[in-house]
Motif scaffolding. Structure first.
Motif, PDB file in Angstrom:
ATOM      1  N   TYR A  49     -13.435   0.063  -9.420  1.00 18.06           N
ATOM      2  CA  TYR A  49     -13.414   1.486  -9.759  1.00 18.06           C
ATOM      3  C   TYR A  49     -12.959   2.332  -8.569  1.00 18.06           C
ATOM      4  N   PHE A  50     -13.531   2.062  -7.398  1.00 17.71           N
ATOM      5  CA  PHE A  50     -13.184   2.879  -6.241  1.00 17.71           C
ATOM      6  C   PHE A  50     -11.757   2.633  -5.775  1.00 17.71           C
ATOM      7  N   LEU A  51     -11.324   1.379  -5.852  1.00 18.74           N
ATOM      8  CA  LEU A  51      -9.948   1.113  -5.454  1.00 18.74           C
ATOM      9  C   LEU A  51      -8.970   1.765  -6.414  1.00 18.74           C
ATOM     10  N   GLU A  52      -9.346   1.804  -7.672  1.00 19.63           N
ATOM     11  CA  GLU A  52      -8.500   2.479  -8.646  1.00 19.63           C
ATOM     12  C   GLU A  52      -8.409   3.957  -8.274  1.00 19.63           C
ATOM     13  N   PHE A  53      -9.540   4.486  -7.857  1.00 17.28           N
ATOM     14  CA  PHE A  53      -9.570   5.893  -7.465  1.00 17.28           C
ATOM     15  C   PHE A  53      -8.680   6.143  -6.250  1.00 17.28           C
ATOM     16  N   THR A  54      -8.902   5.392  -5.162  1.00 12.69           N
ATOM     17  CA  THR A  54      -8.128   5.666  -3.955  1.00 12.69           C
ATOM     18  C   THR A  54      -6.658   5.362  -4.190  1.00 12.69           C
ATOM     19  N   GLN A  55      -6.404   4.321  -4.956  1.00 19.14           N
ATOM     20  CA  GLN A  55      -5.028   3.958  -5.240  1.00 19.14           C
ATOM     21  C   GLN A  55      -4.343   5.109  -5.975  1.00 19.14           C
ATOM     22  N   ASN A  56      -5.064   5.675  -6.904  1.00 17.33           N
ATOM     23  CA  ASN A  56      -4.555   6.777  -7.700  1.00 17.33           C
ATOM     24  C   ASN A  56      -4.390   8.044  -6.859  1.00 17.33           C
ATOM     25  N   GLN A  57      -5.227   8.176  -5.840  1.00 16.86           N
ATOM     26  CA  GLN A  57      -5.207   9.399  -5.042  1.00 16.86           C
ATOM     27  C   GLN A  57      -4.422   9.251  -3.746  1.00 16.86           C
ATOM     28  N   SER A  58      -3.961   8.048  -3.454  1.00 12.27           N
ATOM     29  CA  SER A  58      -3.169   7.853  -2.241  1.00 12.27           C
ATOM     30  C   SER A  58      -1.949   8.761  -2.306  1.00 12.27           C
ATOM     31  N   CYS A  59      -1.591   9.344  -1.167  1.00 12.29           N
ATOM     32  CA  CYS A  59      -0.439  10.242  -1.188  1.00 12.29           C
ATOM     33  C   CYS A  59       0.851   9.448  -1.306  1.00 12.29           C
ATOM     34  N   GLY A  60       0.799   8.176  -0.928  1.00 16.42           N
ATOM     35  CA  GLY A  60       1.985   7.336  -1.067  1.00 16.42           C
ATOM     36  C   GLY A  60       2.861   7.317   0.166  1.00 16.42           C
ATOM     37  N   LYS A  61       2.362   7.845   1.260  1.00 19.72           N
ATOM     38  CA  LYS A  61       3.214   7.926   2.450  1.00 19.72           C
ATOM     39  C   LYS A  61       3.276   6.591   3.195  1.00 19.72           C
ATOM     40  N   CYS A  62       2.143   6.059   3.608  1.00 23.86           N
ATOM     41  CA  CYS A  62       2.219   4.881   4.469  1.00 23.86           C
ATOM     42  C   CYS A  62       2.048   3.595   3.668  1.00 23.86           C
ATOM     43  N   THR A  63       2.698   2.565   4.174  1.00 18.01           N
ATOM     44  CA  THR A  63       2.769   1.288   3.481  1.00 18.01           C
ATOM     45  C   THR A  63       1.394   0.709   3.133  1.00 18.01           C
ATOM     46  N   PHE A  64       0.479   0.726   4.097  1.00 22.54           N
ATOM     47  CA  PHE A  64      -0.803   0.052   3.879  1.00 22.54           C
ATOM     48  C   PHE A  64      -1.590   0.699   2.744  1.00 22.54           C
ATOM     49  N   CYS A  65      -1.564   2.014   2.705  1.00 21.12           N
ATOM     50  CA  CYS A  65      -2.333   2.683   1.667  1.00 21.12           C
ATOM     51  C   CYS A  65      -1.580   2.638   0.340  1.00 21.12           C
ATOM     52  N   ARG A  66      -0.283   2.949   0.386  1.00 18.47           N
ATOM     53  CA  ARG A  66       0.477   3.032  -0.862  1.00 18.47           C
ATOM     54  C   ARG A  66       0.507   1.680  -1.586  1.00 18.47           C
ATOM     55  N   ILE A  67       0.867   0.633  -0.843  1.00 14.43           N
ATOM     56  CA  ILE A  67       1.005  -0.664  -1.507  1.00 14.43           C
ATOM     57  C   ILE A  67      -0.241  -1.518  -1.291  1.00 14.43           C
ATOM     58  N   GLY A  68      -0.854  -1.398  -0.106  1.00 12.90           N
ATOM     59  CA  GLY A  68      -2.016  -2.234   0.200  1.00 12.90           C
ATOM     60  C   GLY A  68      -3.168  -2.015  -0.770  1.00 12.90           C
ATOM     61  N   THR A  69      -3.481  -0.739  -1.045  1.00 14.20           N
ATOM     62  CA  THR A  69      -4.600  -0.490  -1.965  1.00 14.20           C
ATOM     63  C   THR A  69      -4.232  -0.976  -3.369  1.00 14.20           C
TER      64      THR A  69
END
Lengths: 538, 792
Positions: B642-662
């Motif tokens: 649930y939380f990963l879905e949330f952060t993934q959905n809310q990631s701004c999409g700028k950096c590789t680790f957050c955009r694709i990693g999550t």
């Protein structure tokens, strides 16, 4: 504030206030990978492959070196396992959302790594003199392979998912045969002499392939064989399949390269390995498949009937003596034996240069996997729709018209940026595994713009360079990020074409795109630099 | 149909042509057109300095902007943590099914209903929550939600909307009988606004001087709507869970009707009521809703609390400036200014910062940076122009402290921001408040207007020579805008994408100027500290975490609500004493603290005291103060997903680790919940979690793996069970099966209520469930009178 120093991997570098860690590393000659960094744009901090570890109190933290300003006394780690692992992961994450093949499947499946799509484009454009260079770059005896190769390339051809695979072997034969009709057939260029000499025992496919490789590196190569004519087992092929003429003229090319042949000599009491080592810096044994007991007199350790050689280094039990081909492991296919000989040649070459001896790494490639019919249709848009043209049974290969017709069937599913792509370059350098993260991939999309730009959004890594360049140039429409998070894409505002957004800086954007998302379509016809060419490995 | 562009033109004229007007302009267009027509956006670009790239980029970044027309009615479904664990997924499924909204769209074919997920509506104690138009509904269930929506929509067309409770309320000075009604937005979701109007009517009918008064949040969300009756000279009386129908009885219980006519009328209706109903007389009945501060439950809830940010909770009318003044309002700010006469205990900015440092106050937004130190750094940067920003972009699902504070104490937060501005030397202050909190936005705006009208804001702050201008900027729906640099980008009218720090906003913030950003709760504590002194604040709490912290206590707990407790209070005290422990029949398993950046603390570590360092040690973070209690029906792998879905959905999409990693972490968690993961996947998940944490650019990405790492740390057995194809909590629908036990009497209720006809009707015979049709909606289990539905 005046200049100050920081340390990177224990080395000190002097910097001006305001300079970044990246600037310091570059001054020291440390190759920190960057994809989204372009000086003009300022740090965009999106790709995160330029991470370094900044120490200090506590466990330290990873920061992007392109945007982090150096401060006096900073202690930085760059070339460490931990940092490399982080960079590799960033690359692998990018590949998990990168829709495209760097190398076409045929190229990847060719044991000798022939860049087939490039060869076909040269053929189609009628530039046969370039096509033969591409062929001889990879294949030691193309005239032979054009007739005998079991062409694994064609098994992987994406055109085969539509109707029939492209007739790659026939085209290869056509280009080679045409070249032999020239007054001066092409002879590969060899590097300046290194002063090192190598003896290759056995003039079969593996030995000849190794000889070509080593000669091209500038080593003095002598091939010894017990038969009267070079060719080894190729001499046993029926004349109807491979005429002696074809083999002879291939050997003639090798001789023109400066390769010496000592024929009618076999290893034995008169010609020992020890003896050879007195005259040569290294010896490569490519004596072909050994019958039981046959190898006993050679003086090298055996495994069963075969010569024992380290699979990673091709080294035998005797220092400076290497072995390859069927003498080590029987190979059914000529092309595999040649590939093994070529790999052993790399080992010998590295040995001669006092470098760590190892077989060459496979050239890196992103892999798109299966295409769905819709995606295949996108590739077909730029290819001829006619069916496969094969030479008739009695014909001596394809005619010129047939060859060009067949070449037009190629889908050009390789990447126009291969060899010129930072992502691919660093993936190779860092040993990235493009398929570490398996997931559903995006659909392949390709927009061919009038004026020659090809935009493939699936290859975009959202680095932001082109967005920033359009902003700096005050493009009337420009490019922008659309959406958020994983789905963020680069596009022209209001659903306009990419070209509409790139009225002034198209060339600049294509030039600085770190991947193959933006390429000029005429780039596809040029011969890309070989992706497997040496890259600075940290 | 061509779009009328007139509105776009007047909107540009209203907000100005400068690039930073973009978000407010788009918000207006969205409200007017119901979506953002491309023609209108292009017209805006033609008329202003806004570029097409900026307009298209911003319009597709924020959640609130639509790009297609919506249905006539918009149903917003909360996806917050508390709503998730309370089963909002099933509610959404039921709504989609009954309103005929296709799985791959958000609007039904007739264009009547649009369903919109919202990250969090901040009404966590009422979970699951949905909002239809302006009306919020709590405790939604899959059985009742579609009907509730349809009834509400029908009632909207049938009658005019209920009168607003948001006007300026005039209060009679002097000792007067008062009836206090909590009017926070979650109270209203339970009908306190209707009760408020009913009480006003009954009080008017009763005659006499009874004042029905709007007050802020009372905190005891589990008992709302709550009413307090204060009569001078008599003990205060409390009532909970009242309905508008009981208003008259309540008024009559406390106040004898004035005048013969009123009294006769009251007697007559009472007699009639008792003739018509078998129920006890309304007056006796109302006594059943009475509660006292001495009730054990109430005492347990209140006694451990210490109210600083929420001082005078439940007593103040949020928008009554005079009442605020009468309760020490603006005393602290006055000490920091120097209007004549200069107060004896005046503080100059340096002294003020000294007080903040000595108090030990740390940022209440999550990271816990020392507030005084932050102020000192911003003050240290010389510059003509500086900014002070109140960060009200409370985006953590499961947290609603800042909403409540802004709704209940707008003047206090304004005072706190003004003090901060004076301390750092800023003359402009901005409230950045998420648009999902309309009441908070409305009240802060009203409070600012009130102060401006008195001449206390603008050139002469509180009559001094200090100029301070305040404004409110509404967020547009992006969790990441809680991050300082993203928030600044958003205020500047750009996509809310964080940038690398340093430089920190203190040095280069809004428009490149030194900028202070403090969280709502931090600022709400500032006036108390200035008034009572640093030692008084520092006396509360632990060695490194001083003062109090406000928590939103929700989830699987008996007494949910909003609490303010001294730092150092243990999790056990909060959950078992204040919250009364897990819901009847269930076991407290863990508590999620800190939202998507936090972690799950298992019950066995419940003696952990609440302070910044201790929470970090156990793998959670203080965060903004969301505390969602999980019990044995919560699947920990599902929570991580649930939380990963949330952060993934809310990631701004700028950096590789957050955009694709999550995204890749979510892929693995989704596999786990579907029973398709191997042990190697779990190992990869853990490895990747560490790398995403280390390699991401901003705090969102760096902390995104925490829910995964903490559940792996404490509940690895649940991960292993999922690898083996089992979900121990019976939550992951791909891993569970419903069946009917021998206790079935064949009553057919389950067959009648099954929404997908997976249970054939077999009267008087044991029923069976067709598992191929079953969607695991849980309806049959809930409706079975014999408890004959088994999940395994």
């Amino acid at each position: 504030m005046s200049t100050f120093t920081i340390s990177i991997d224990g080395r000190t570098v002097e910097l001006e206030p305001g300079q970044t860690i990246l600037a310091g590393a570059r001054r020291l000659g440390i190759d920190i990978p960057t994809l989204c960094y372009l000086e003009k744009c300022g740090p965009l901090n999106s790709c995160q492959v330029c991470l370094v570890k900044v120490g200090g109190p506590g466990p330290g933290r990873l920061v992007p070196s392109c945007g982090t300003k150096a401060v006096p006394g900073m202690v930085v780690e760059s070339e460490t396992t931990e940092v490399h692992e982080a960079r590799r992961t960033a690359l692998e994450l990018l590949f998990s959302d990168h829709v495209g093949d760097c190398l076409s499947p045929c190229n990847r499946l060719c044991p000798l790594g022939l860049n087939i799509a490039v060869m076909i484009r040269q053929l189609e454009a009628g530039r046969l003199n370039q096509a033969i260079v591409t062929i001889r770059e990879a294949l030691p005896l193309p005239g032979v392979l054009g007739r005998l190769c079991h062409h694994p390339c064609e098994q992987g051809c994406r055109r085969g998912n539509w109707d029939d695979p492209a007739g790659i072997r026939d085209m290869e034969r056509f280009v080679t045969d045409e070249n032999f009709k020239e007054a001066n057939p092409w002879v590969p260029i060899c590097a300046a002499p290194t002063g090192k000499s190598v003896a290759i025992v056995g003039a079969g496919p593996a030995g000849l392939a190794a000889a070509v490789s080593l000669a091209r590196q500038g080593h003095a190569v002598t091939v010894v064989d017990r038969r009267a004519r070079a060719g080894g087992s190729l001499r046993d092929v029926p004349e109807a399949t491979l005429s002696a003429d074809v083999l002879d003229r291939e050997i003639a090319v090798l001789e023109k390269m400066g390769i010496a042949f000592k024929l009618g000599m076999a290893l034995g009491p008169e010609l020992t390995i020890e003896g050879l080592l007195l005259g040569f810096a290294a010896v490569l044994l490519t004596v072909g498949e050994l019958a039981a007991g046959e190898g006993a007199g050679l003086g090298v350790a055996l495994t069963g009937a075969a010569i024992k050689a380290d699979p990673n280094t091709c080294r035998t039990s005797i220092p400076a003596v290497f072995a390859a081909g069927s003498a080590v492991k029987p190979a059914k296919q000529i092309v595999r034996a040649m590939a093994d000989g070529q790999a052993a040649a790399v080992c010998v070459h590295r040995f001669l240069l006092d470098k760590p001896v190892q077989r060459p790494e496979k050239p890196f490639s992103s892999i798109m996997g299966r295409l769905d019919p819709g995606e295949l249709r996108k590739f077909l848009q730029t290819a001829s729709s006619v069916g496969r043209v094969s030479p008739c049974d009695r014909c001596a290969g394809l005619s010129r018209r047939e060859a060009v017709t067949e070449a037009a069937r190629c889908l050009h599913c390789d990447c126009g940026s291969s060899g010129n792509c930072l992502l691919q370059h660093y993936a190779q350098a860092y040993g990235a595994d493009a398929s570490r993260f398996k997931s559903e991939r995006r659909s392949f999309e390709q927009f061919v713009q009038p004026g020659g730009i090809i935009f493939e959004p699936g290859k975009c890594i959202v680095c932001g360079i082109c967005v920033r360049l359009t902003e700096l140039a005050r493009e009337p429409l420009g490019l922008t990020f659309i959406g958020r998070g994983f789905d963020v894409r680069v596009a022209t505002p209001f659903n306009r074409t990419i070209l509409a957004g790139l009225q002034q800086v198209a060339a600049e954007c294509v030039e600085h795109c770190p991947t193959g998302a933006l390429v000029f379509s005429d780039k596809l016809t040029a011969a890309p630099v070989d992706a497997s060419s040496p890259v600075p490995v940290a | 149909m061509p779009v009328d562009l007139q509105f776009a033109e007047t909107t540009v004229a209203r907000f100005g042509r400068q690039p930073e007007s973009l978000i407010p302009i788009l918000q207006e267009l969205q409200v007017h057109y119901g979506y953002l027509p491309q023609e209108a956006m292009e017209r805006v670009c033609e008329l202003s300095e806004i570029t097409p790239a900026a307009a298209a980029g911003v319009a597709t970044f924020y959640d609130m902007f639509r790009h297609k027309p919506a249905g006539k009615n918009i149903i917003r479904v909360c996806r917050g943590t508390a709503c998730h664990v309370a089963g909002v997924g099933r509610v959404e499924e039921a709504l989609r099914r009954d309103l005929h909204i296709p799985a791959d769209g958000d609007t039904d074919p007739e264009g009547k209903y649009t369903i919109e997920p919202v990250a969090c509506l901040g009404c966590c104690t009422l979970a699951p929550v949905m909002r239809v138009g302006d009306a919020t509904f709590g405790h939604a269930t899959s059985e009742t939600a579609p009907e509730t929506v349809l009834e509400h929509i029908a009632s909207l067309s049938a009658r005019t909307a209920a009168p607003s409770t948001e006007g300026r309320h005039t209060h009679v000075a002097g000792p007067v009988a008062e009836i206090h009604v909590g009017l926070g937005s979650c109270c209203m979701a339970k009908g306190s606004d209707l009760l408020f109007h009913a009480l006003q009517e009954s009080a008017a009918a009763c005659g006499g001087s009874i004042q029905v008064k709007r007050v802020g949040c009372v905190g005891m969300c589990h008992r709302t709507p709550m009413v307090e009756v204060t009569v001078p000279g008599k003990p205060d009386a409390f009532y909970a869970d009242l309905t508008p129908g009981q208003a008259r009885a309540l008024v009559e219980r406390h106040f004898k009707p004035h005048g013969l006519l009123h009294r006769a009328g009251a007697l007559w209706t009472r007699t009639l009521d008792s003739l018509l109903s078998e129920n006890p007389s309304p007056e006796r009945q109302i006594a059943g809703y009475s509660m006292s501060r001495r009730d054990p439950g109430v005492r347990a809830f209140l006694d451990k609390q210490k109210h600083i940010a929420t001082e005078h909770f439940g007593r103040l009318d949020p928008l009554d400036l005079d009442e605020y003044l009468a309760h020490d309002g603006f005393v602290a700010l006055r000490k920091c200014l120097h209007p004549a006469p200069v107060p004896k205990d005046a503080l100059d900015p340096a002294q003020l910062i000294g007080v903040m440092e000595a108090s030990g106050l740390r940022g209440r937004g999550g990271a816990g940076f020392p507030t005084g130190q932050k102020w000192r750094v911003v003050r240290g940067h010389v510059g003509e122009v500086k900014y002070a920003i109140c960060n009200g972009d409370e985006g953590d699902p499961g947290a609603f402290m800042d909403r409540m504070i802004l709704e209940s104490f707008p003047f206090r937060v304004i005072e706190g921001l003004a003090i901060a501005a004076v301390a750092i030397g800023a003359h402009e202050g901005i409230f950045y408040i998420r648009h999902e909190y309309p009441l908070a936005v409305q009240r802060v705006r009203a409070a600012i207007k009130d102060l401006e009208e008195r001449g206390w804001l603008g050139d002469k702050l509180l009559g001094s020579d200090y100029a301070l201008r305040l404004s409110v900027m509404e967020g547009a729906g992006a969790f990441v805008c809680g991050e300082e640099t993203a928030l600044i980008a958003s205020v500047e009218g750009r996509r809310g994408m964080p940038r690398l720090r340093p430089p920190f906003p203190a040095e280069s913030g809004l428009w490149g100027k030194p900028t202070l950003i403090n969280n709502v709760e931090t600022l709400a504590q500032v006036p108390w500290i200035v008034r009572n002194g640093a030692p008084a604040f520092a006396a509360i709490g632990t060695a490194k975490s001083k003062g109090t912290k406000v928590f939103a206590l929700a989830g699987k707990i008996r007494r949910s609500g909003l609490i303010e407790i001294p730092m150092g209070t243990t999790i056990r005290e909060i959950i078992e004493e204040i919250g009364g422990g897990a819901v009847e029949g269930h076991r407290f398993k863990a508590v999620q603290i800190g939202g998507p950046s936090g972690g799950c603390v298992p019950a066995r570590l419940a003696d952990t005291p609440v302070d910044y360092e201790s929470l970090r040690e156990v793998g959670a973070i203080m965060g903004s103060g969301g505390m969602v209690v999980l019990d044995d029906t919560t699947c920990m792998v599902d929570i991580a997903r649930y939380f990963l879905e949330f952060t993934q959905n809310q990631s701004c999409g700028k950096c590789t680790f957050c955009r694709i990693g999550t995204k890749r972490m979510l892929d693995i968690l989704t596999r786990l919940c579907a029973g398709k993961a191997t042990r190697a996947h779990v190992e990869e998940l853990e490895r990747l979690a560490h790398q995403v944490g280390a390699g991401s650019l901003c705090g969102l990405g760096k902390t995104a793996p925490n829910p995964v790492l903490s559940t792996l740390r404490y509940f690895r057995d649940e991960y292993e069970a999922h690898v083996a194809g089992r979900c121990p909590a019976g939550k992951c629908s791909a891993l569970i099966k419903y069946s009917v036990t021998a206790d079935c009497t064949g009553c057919t209720i389950c067959a009648q209520r099954c929404p997908v006809a997976a249970i054939p009707m077999t009267p008087y015979a044991r029923h069976t469930i067709n598992l191929d049709l079953c969607t695991r909606c849980d309806t049959c289990r809930k409706v079975c009178p014999e408890d004959a539905i088994e999940v395994n």
